[in-house]
Scaffold this motif. Sequence first.
Motif, PDB file in Angstrom:
ATOM      1  N   PHE A 181       1.390  13.687   2.660  1.00 55.89           N
ATOM      2  CA  PHE A 181       0.271  12.972   3.280  1.00 55.89           C
ATOM      3  C   PHE A 181       0.579  11.499   3.509  1.00 55.89           C
ATOM      4  N   LYS A 182       1.672  11.012   2.936  1.00 55.46           N
ATOM      5  CA  LYS A 182       1.976   9.571   3.044  1.00 55.46           C
ATOM      6  C   LYS A 182       2.187   9.138   4.488  1.00 55.46           C
ATOM      7  N   ASP A 183       2.565  10.075   5.363  1.00 52.66           N
ATOM      8  CA  ASP A 183       2.763   9.726   6.771  1.00 52.66           C
ATOM      9  C   ASP A 183       1.488   9.112   7.372  1.00 52.66           C
ATOM     10  N   THR A 211       7.607   7.671  -6.223  1.00 53.28           N
ATOM     11  CA  THR A 211       7.986   8.915  -6.899  1.00 53.28           C
ATOM     12  C   THR A 211       8.538   9.897  -5.865  1.00 53.28           C
ATOM     13  N   GLY A 212       8.839   9.436  -4.671  1.00 52.72           N
ATOM     14  CA  GLY A 212       9.562  10.266  -3.713  1.00 52.72           C
ATOM     15  C   GLY A 212       8.930  10.412  -2.348  1.00 52.72           C
ATOM     16  N   ASP A 213       7.614  10.450  -2.282  1.00 51.33           N
ATOM     17  CA  ASP A 213       6.988  10.707  -0.980  1.00 51.33           C
ATOM     18  C   ASP A 213       6.729   9.425  -0.193  1.00 51.33           C
ATOM     19  N   THR A 214       6.258   8.384  -0.878  1.00 49.94           N
ATOM     20  CA  THR A 214       6.039   7.107  -0.194  1.00 49.94           C
ATOM     21  C   THR A 214       7.360   6.600   0.396  1.00 49.94           C
ATOM     22  N   SER A 215       8.440   6.728  -0.388  1.00 51.77           N
ATOM     23  CA  SER A 215       9.751   6.227   0.079  1.00 51.77           C
ATOM     24  C   SER A 215      10.235   7.023   1.285  1.00 51.77           C
ATOM     25  N   ASP A 259      10.653   4.279 -15.212  1.00 54.30           N
ATOM     26  CA  ASP A 259       9.762   5.259 -14.589  1.00 54.30           C
ATOM     27  C   ASP A 259       9.068   4.627 -13.373  1.00 54.30           C
ATOM     28  N   PHE A 260       8.124   5.367 -12.749  1.00 53.84           N
ATOM     29  CA  PHE A 260       7.463   4.825 -11.557  1.00 53.84           C
ATOM     30  C   PHE A 260       6.748   3.511 -11.872  1.00 53.84           C
ATOM     31  N   ASP A 261       6.050   3.478 -13.012  1.00 55.66           N
ATOM     32  CA  ASP A 261       5.285   2.260 -13.333  1.00 55.66           C
ATOM     33  C   ASP A 261       6.220   1.054 -13.457  1.00 55.66           C
ATOM     34  N   ALA A 279       4.704  -1.844   0.629  1.00 53.07           N
ATOM     35  CA  ALA A 279       4.193  -0.655   1.337  1.00 53.07           C
ATOM     36  C   ALA A 279       3.468   0.335   0.432  1.00 53.07           C
ATOM     37  N   ASN A 280       3.306  -0.003  -0.845  1.00 53.67           N
ATOM     38  CA  ASN A 280       2.546   0.935  -1.699  1.00 53.67           C
ATOM     39  C   ASN A 280       1.063   0.837  -1.387  1.00 53.67           C
ATOM     40  N   SER A 281       0.290   1.769  -1.950  1.00 55.57           N
ATOM     41  CA  SER A 281      -1.129   1.846  -1.583  1.00 55.57           C
ATOM     42  C   SER A 281      -1.960   0.732  -2.221  1.00 55.57           C
ATOM     43  N   LEU A 282      -1.332  -0.107  -3.024  1.00 57.31           N
ATOM     44  CA  LEU A 282      -1.987  -1.356  -3.408  1.00 57.31           C
ATOM     45  C   LEU A 282      -2.387  -2.079  -2.121  1.00 57.31           C
ATOM     46  N   LEU A 285      -3.933  -1.360   3.793  1.00 56.44           N
ATOM     47  CA  LEU A 285      -3.658  -0.829   5.141  1.00 56.44           C
ATOM     48  C   LEU A 285      -3.351   0.667   5.076  1.00 56.44           C
ATOM     49  N   ARG A 286      -2.615   1.064   4.027  1.00 55.70           N
ATOM     50  CA  ARG A 286      -2.215   2.460   3.886  1.00 55.70           C
ATOM     51  C   ARG A 286      -3.435   3.384   3.856  1.00 55.70           C
ATOM     52  N   LEU A 287      -4.459   2.936   3.136  1.00 46.41           N
ATOM     53  CA  LEU A 287      -5.613   3.820   2.914  1.00 46.41           C
ATOM     54  C   LEU A 287      -6.418   4.027   4.192  1.00 46.41           C
ATOM     55  N   GLY A 314      -2.534  10.322  -8.593  1.00 44.89           N
ATOM     56  CA  GLY A 314      -1.460   9.667  -9.339  1.00 44.89           C
ATOM     57  C   GLY A 314      -1.692   8.167  -9.371  1.00 44.89           C
ATOM     58  N   ASN A 315      -1.309   7.485  -8.274  1.00 45.00           N
ATOM     59  CA  ASN A 315      -1.554   6.042  -8.190  1.00 45.00           C
ATOM     60  C   ASN A 315      -2.999   5.773  -7.746  1.00 45.00           C
ATOM     61  N   LEU A 316      -3.684   6.822  -7.335  1.00 44.60           N
ATOM     62  CA  LEU A 316      -5.130   6.895  -7.115  1.00 44.60           C
ATOM     63  C   LEU A 316      -5.649   6.225  -5.848  1.00 44.60           C
ATOM     64  N   SER A 374       5.989  15.840 -10.363  1.00 44.56           N
ATOM     65  CA  SER A 374       6.680  14.564 -10.597  1.00 44.56           C
ATOM     66  C   SER A 374       6.156  13.420  -9.738  1.00 44.56           C
ATOM     67  N   ALA A 375       5.580  13.739  -8.591  1.00 46.67           N
ATOM     68  CA  ALA A 375       5.098  12.656  -7.722  1.00 46.67           C
ATOM     69  C   ALA A 375       3.828  12.003  -8.278  1.00 46.67           C
ATOM     70  N   ILE A 376       3.201  12.637  -9.284  1.00 43.46           N
ATOM     71  CA  ILE A 376       2.028  11.990  -9.902  1.00 43.46           C
ATOM     72  C   ILE A 376       2.300  11.648 -11.371  1.00 43.46           C
ATOM     73  N   GLN A 377       3.560  11.475 -11.696  1.00 43.87           N
ATOM     74  CA  GLN A 377       3.909  11.025 -13.055  1.00 43.87           C
ATOM     75  C   GLN A 377       3.722   9.508 -13.115  1.00 43.87           C
ATOM     76  N   ILE A 378       2.470   9.116 -13.263  1.00 46.71           N
ATOM     77  CA  ILE A 378       2.098   7.690 -13.184  1.00 46.71           C
ATOM     78  C   ILE A 378       1.103   7.419 -14.317  1.00 46.71           C
ATOM     79  N   GLY A 379       1.377   6.379 -15.124  1.00 48.52           N
ATOM     80  CA  GLY A 379       0.521   6.104 -16.273  1.00 48.52           C
ATOM     81  C   GLY A 379      -0.375   4.898 -16.084  1.00 48.52           C
TER      82      GLY A 379
HETATM   83  N1  LIG Z   1       3.392   9.540  -5.163  1.00 53.97           N
HETATM   84  C1  LIG Z   1       3.678   8.241  -4.700  1.00 53.97           C
HETATM   85  C2  LIG Z   1       3.506   7.193  -5.760  1.00 53.97           C
HETATM   86  C3  LIG Z   1       3.232   5.857  -5.137  1.00 53.97           C
HETATM   87  O1  LIG Z   1       2.003   5.900  -4.532  1.00 53.97           O
HETATM   88  P1  LIG Z   1       1.482   4.911  -3.413  1.00 53.97           P
HETATM   89  O2  LIG Z   1       0.510   5.748  -2.644  1.00 53.97           O
HETATM   90  O3  LIG Z   1       0.861   3.789  -4.117  1.00 53.97           O
HETATM   91  O4  LIG Z   1       2.617   4.466  -2.574  1.00 53.97           O
HETATM   92  C4  LIG Z   1       5.066   8.253  -4.083  1.00 53.97           C
HETATM   93  O5  LIG Z   1       5.383   9.220  -3.432  1.00 53.97           O
HETATM   94  O6  LIG Z   1       5.818   7.331  -4.237  1.00 53.97           O
END
Ligand SMILES: N[C@@H](CCOP(=O)(O)O)C(=O)O
Length: 504
Positions: A181-183, A211-215, A259-261, A279-282, A285-287, A314-316, A374-379
């Motif tokens: 869905f990151k696209d 964690t793999g999809d955003t990248s 780890d991701f964090d 470019a993270n969802s922080l 714009l992404r949302l 994960g990152n919510l 693994s893509a939601i291994q976020i603490g």
């Molecule tokens: N699952 C995500 C984790 C980062 O989330 P983001 O939405 O804040 O970029 C990933 O694939 O990296």
Amino acid sequence: MASSQLYNSLLSSSLLMKSHSTSAVHHHIPKLVIKCNATPSTVNTISPPPSTTKFSAKYVPFNSISTNTPTTEFYSLNEIVYRSHAGGLLDIQHDMEALKQLDGEYWKTLFDSRIGTTKWPYGSGVWSKKEWVLPEIDNDDIVSAFEGNSNLFWAERFGKKFLQMNDLWVKHCGISHTGSFKDLGMTVLVSQVNRLRKMNVPLVGVGCASTGDTSAALSAYCAAANIPSIVFLPANKISMAQLVQPIANGAFVLSIDTDFDGCMKLIREVTAELPIYLANSLNSLRLEGQKTAAIEILQQFDWKVPDWVIVPGGNLGNIYAFYKGFRMCQELALVDRIPRLVCAQAANANPLYLYYKSGWKEFTPLKASTTFASAIQIGDPVSIDRAVYALKNSNGIVGEATEEELMDAMALADSTGMFICPHTGVALTALIKLRNSGIIGPTDKTVVVSTAHGLKFTQSKIDYHSREIKDITCKYANPPVQVKAEFGSVMDVLKKYLSNTRLH
Ligand SMILES: N[C@@H](CCOP(=O)(O)O)C(=O)O
Ligand SMILES: Cc1ncc(COP(=O)(O)O)c(C=O)c1O
């Protein structure tokens, strides 16, 4: 020439021409154009919004939205800013009064008229809602793979067989350009960066922790626009299929022993020092792009509102994006209510779940343990406040799934013809629990959001079906049968199989 042949030849010539609506200079602009399922011209004709109506959007502090307090703090989308003055999250606020000048019926018809067309950029599921996403961007600055318009699949067999449900749907957001869905969010973010660079804003590249999809999404969209991308990945914590995506798309890939964090903390520090855009969802714009999946679900149900929407978290950012999409449709009178939202977490990475269970009293970030999801291994999710707001305002629920539950749910879904990722297994587990406890009823219209393509996570499926997972029974494993290359042996195993198989 038969009419279907004529139509096909018209379609292919229009695809070759990319069907751009204006004759402006396009050849220098990097665009991905993907052949989509255009249908002959049965779509409604509707005029675009009048040019006298000016739509706009700006950044505001998220807490001014969540507490409904007017604010004088705002930023243009052309500024590089990720945090409010007080250090809180930002959100993008649209000029709702301008959008309200057109009624709900108008918006529905406009969005419906754009589905599946090849008209740049409106054939994209995201850009078909451009006025609600990034209204002020020039079409020539948009970088799109015609993302969105993903399959909303009636999970008839899964629903009926395992849950006695007849109205269960899976929104396959992972069947997309880079397989997640990151696209949806990345087309918006990279388009804005493309615009900023054309305005000579000195940005040398775009970076993310992942964690793999955003990248994967970031590197693909950046490569299409010839913008450098830099990705921070936690070493040995993402799937091989995910790792190869940014490598192949020419990103600068850092594999970091954390780890991701840990990667998230580093990218935030680096983007504060260097002219690398985050470019993270922080970055809200992404949302704006991700929220279009919610609008699309309503559209696919002919604007009937589902009772439940279940999203793995994960990152919510995504759970809030769904809330925002549904809420905008309600506010702009396309629908009269919103669904109840469920956010589902892996028990090994469940800070939101624990917060919810405490009655929203105490949020404690944690060190997430290894999970097949693994893509939601976020603490320490950056969008925790956004998620809580979305859940509180949608009468929402948070669920969790153990490793065994999520892998079994994935195997059951696959056995009915899907091929889902472990994160969707987490969401299905939440559904199974809510259905078994009677909270979700047999006739409730329910959507499970599938966030990534199962082909990105084949190793977890191989481990499961080989029964090679410690402490997990793998009760739905379906391993291949080894058999000698001789007729008698093949007949023996087939007869045994057929005698155990009921015909129905
Ligand atoms: N699952 C995500 C984790 C980062 O989330 P983001 O939405 O804040 O970029 C990933 O694939 O990296
Ligand atoms: C496949 C997949 N599912 C779910 C999520 C969770 O989304 P969010 O981080 O927005 O909660 C992510 C990323 O975090 C993901 O990559």
